[in-house]
Scaffold this motif. Structure first.
Motif, PDB file in Angstrom:
ATOM      1  N   PRO A  87       3.256   6.948   6.356  1.00 23.40           N
ATOM      2  CA  PRO A  87       1.814   6.997   6.635  1.00 23.40           C
ATOM      3  C   PRO A  87       1.383   8.408   7.022  1.00 23.40           C
ATOM      4  O   PRO A  87       2.215   9.265   7.331  1.00 23.40           O
ATOM      5  CB  PRO A  87       1.659   6.046   7.825  1.00 23.40           C
ATOM      6  CG  PRO A  87       2.975   6.124   8.525  1.00 23.40           C
ATOM      7  CD  PRO A  87       4.007   6.299   7.425  1.00 23.40           C
ATOM      8  N   GLU A  88       0.075   8.635   7.035  1.00 19.83           N
ATOM      9  CA  GLU A  88      -0.432   9.921   7.496  1.00 19.83           C
ATOM     10  C   GLU A  88      -0.062  10.102   8.958  1.00 19.83           C
ATOM     11  O   GLU A  88       0.019   9.146   9.710  1.00 19.83           O
ATOM     12  CB  GLU A  88      -1.950   9.984   7.329  1.00 19.83           C
ATOM     13  CG  GLU A  88      -2.387  10.064   5.891  1.00 19.83           C
ATOM     14  CD  GLU A  88      -3.889  10.243   5.743  1.00 19.83           C
ATOM     15  OE1 GLU A  88      -4.591  10.425   6.764  1.00 19.83           O
ATOM     16  OE2 GLU A  88      -4.363  10.208   4.605  1.00 19.83           O
ATOM     17  N   GLY A  89       0.190  11.345   9.343  1.00 17.78           N
ATOM     18  CA  GLY A  89       0.546  11.632  10.727  1.00 17.78           C
ATOM     19  C   GLY A  89       1.292  12.943  10.815  1.00 17.78           C
ATOM     20  O   GLY A  89       1.368  13.709   9.856  1.00 17.78           O
ATOM     21  N   VAL A  97       1.572  14.992   7.471  1.00 16.07           N
ATOM     22  CA  VAL A  97       1.547  14.171   6.267  1.00 16.07           C
ATOM     23  C   VAL A  97       0.108  13.746   6.082  1.00 16.07           C
ATOM     24  O   VAL A  97      -0.491  13.148   6.975  1.00 16.07           O
ATOM     25  CB  VAL A  97       2.468  12.936   6.422  1.00 16.07           C
ATOM     26  CG1 VAL A  97       2.289  11.986   5.261  1.00 16.07           C
ATOM     27  CG2 VAL A  97       3.918  13.372   6.561  1.00 16.07           C
ATOM     28  N   GLU A  98      -0.448  14.115   4.926  1.00 15.19           N
ATOM     29  CA  GLU A  98      -1.843  13.772   4.657  1.00 15.19           C
ATOM     30  C   GLU A  98      -1.923  13.002   3.348  1.00 15.19           C
ATOM     31  O   GLU A  98      -1.394  11.907   3.270  1.00 15.19           O
ATOM     32  CB  GLU A  98      -2.701  15.035   4.653  1.00 15.19           C
ATOM     33  CG  GLU A  98      -2.749  15.674   6.038  1.00 15.19           C
ATOM     34  CD  GLU A  98      -3.505  16.974   6.096  1.00 15.19           C
ATOM     35  OE1 GLU A  98      -4.338  17.098   7.002  1.00 15.19           O
ATOM     36  OE2 GLU A  98      -3.271  17.844   5.241  1.00 15.19           O
ATOM     37  N   ALA A  99      -2.523  13.549   2.327  1.00 13.51           N
ATOM     38  CA  ALA A  99      -2.798  12.801   1.106  1.00 13.51           C
ATOM     39  C   ALA A  99      -1.798  13.031  -0.025  1.00 13.51           C
ATOM     40  O   ALA A  99      -1.734  12.240  -0.944  1.00 13.51           O
ATOM     41  CB  ALA A  99      -4.206  13.141   0.615  1.00 13.51           C
ATOM     42  N   ALA A 100      -1.025  14.101   0.019  1.00 11.02           N
ATOM     43  CA  ALA A 100      -0.154  14.438  -1.109  1.00 11.02           C
ATOM     44  C   ALA A 100       1.319  14.277  -0.743  1.00 11.02           C
ATOM     45  O   ALA A 100       1.706  14.434   0.418  1.00 11.02           O
ATOM     46  CB  ALA A 100      -0.413  15.882  -1.541  1.00 11.02           C
ATOM     47  N   ASP A 101       2.130  13.960  -1.740  1.00  9.36           N
ATOM     48  CA  ASP A 101       3.572  13.903  -1.540  1.00  9.36           C
ATOM     49  C   ASP A 101       4.078  15.280  -1.124  1.00  9.36           C
ATOM     50  O   ASP A 101       3.482  16.307  -1.469  1.00  9.36           O
ATOM     51  CB  ASP A 101       4.279  13.455  -2.817  1.00  9.36           C
ATOM     52  CG  ASP A 101       3.977  11.998  -3.166  1.00  9.36           C
ATOM     53  OD1 ASP A 101       3.492  11.257  -2.285  1.00  9.36           O
ATOM     54  OD2 ASP A 101       4.250  11.604  -4.306  1.00  9.36           O
ATOM     55  N   LEU A 102       5.199  15.303  -0.404  1.00  7.04           N
ATOM     56  CA  LEU A 102       5.745  16.555   0.116  1.00  7.04           C
ATOM     57  C   LEU A 102       7.183  16.763  -0.326  1.00  7.04           C
ATOM     58  O   LEU A 102       7.920  15.788  -0.551  1.00  7.04           O
ATOM     59  CB  LEU A 102       5.703  16.560   1.656  1.00  7.04           C
ATOM     60  CG  LEU A 102       4.338  16.437   2.307  1.00  7.04           C
ATOM     61  CD1 LEU A 102       4.477  16.226   3.800  1.00  7.04           C
ATOM     62  CD2 LEU A 102       3.531  17.700   2.038  1.00  7.04           C
ATOM     63  N   GLU A 103       7.577  18.013  -0.440  1.00  4.75           N
ATOM     64  CA  GLU A 103       8.968  18.379  -0.715  1.00  4.75           C
ATOM     65  C   GLU A 103       9.387  19.444   0.276  1.00  4.75           C
ATOM     66  O   GLU A 103       8.628  20.396   0.533  1.00  4.75           O
ATOM     67  CB  GLU A 103       9.124  18.916  -2.131  1.00  4.75           C
ATOM     68  CG  GLU A 103       8.936  17.847  -3.188  1.00  4.75           C
ATOM     69  CD  GLU A 103       9.292  18.339  -4.582  1.00  4.75           C
ATOM     70  OE1 GLU A 103      10.073  19.297  -4.714  1.00  4.75           O
ATOM     71  OE2 GLU A 103       8.779  17.746  -5.546  1.00  4.75           O
ATOM     72  N   ALA A 154       0.850  -1.187   0.000  1.00  7.06           N
ATOM     73  CA  ALA A 154       0.000   0.000   0.000  1.00  7.06           C
ATOM     74  C   ALA A 154       0.886   1.236   0.000  1.00  7.06           C
ATOM     75  O   ALA A 154       1.718   1.405   0.881  1.00  7.06           O
ATOM     76  CB  ALA A 154      -0.911  -0.008   1.215  1.00  7.06           C
ATOM     77  N   PRO A 155       0.735   2.069  -1.012  1.00 10.22           N
ATOM     78  CA  PRO A 155       1.628   3.216  -1.098  1.00 10.22           C
ATOM     79  C   PRO A 155       1.306   4.258  -0.031  1.00 10.22           C
ATOM     80  O   PRO A 155       0.140   4.536   0.240  1.00 10.22           O
ATOM     81  CB  PRO A 155       1.372   3.766  -2.495  1.00 10.22           C
ATOM     82  CG  PRO A 155      -0.003   3.318  -2.828  1.00 10.22           C
ATOM     83  CD  PRO A 155      -0.209   2.013  -2.116  1.00 10.22           C
ATOM     84  N   GLY A 156       2.349   4.764   0.576  1.00  8.16           N
ATOM     85  CA  GLY A 156       2.203   5.880   1.495  1.00  8.16           C
ATOM     86  C   GLY A 156       2.666   7.136   0.783  1.00  8.16           C
ATOM     87  O   GLY A 156       2.805   7.175  -0.438  1.00  8.16           O
TER      88      GLY A 156
END
Length: 140
Positions: free
Chosen positions: A78-80, A129-135, A23-25
């Motif tokens: 994961p979300e958090g 960290v929610e639904a979108a990738d971050l930079e 499952a992709p995080g």
């Protein structure tokens, strides 16, 4: 018959476990654009509130330094709520070195780039960290 049922149950549970592992995080990409020398590596740690400045990171990554820049990617997060810290490990001993008076000998930075005197503070470095990738760009 019991053996057949047990075997089928094990196969189904194996597929479910593999599906959960795959499952992709979220992917978090971190760049440090201002490393002062090419000696050593930059070490990165991803922390939650329970481990930040207290224990080993949840995930750790290393980056070589190219043209004054270091970059890593944390995958399947994961979300958090998390924070990232990094430091320039010039001598390659995989730990941050300090002067006798407690001041760091090696450059460091944290997520959100809020650098004050003293050790980094969770509330200043944390992010969601929610639904979108971050930079992130962390400056040392």
């Amino acid at each position: 018959m019991k053996t057949l049922v047990l075997l089928i149950t094990m196969l189904i549970s194996n597929f479910l476990i593999q599906a959960q592992d795959e499952a992709p995080g979220i992917t978090i990409t971190v760049t440090v654009p201002n490393v002062t020398s090419s000696e050593g590596e930059v070490l990165f740690g991803l922390y939650d509130e329970n481990t930040f400045m207290k224990a080993a990171p949840i995930k750790g990554e290393k980056s070589n330094i190219k043209n004054g820049m270091a970059k890593v990617t944390f995958k399947n997060i994961p979300e958090g709520v998390f924070a990232i810290s990094c430091f320039h490990d010039k001598n390659g001993n995989n730990r941050m070195d300090f002067e006798e008076n407690g001041m760091p000998k090696e450059s460091y930075g944290v997520s959100n780039n809020n650098m004050s005197y003293g050790p980094p503070v969770w509330n200043d470095a944390k992010f969601k960290v929610e639904a979108a990738d971050l930079e992130f760009e962390i400056r040392m």
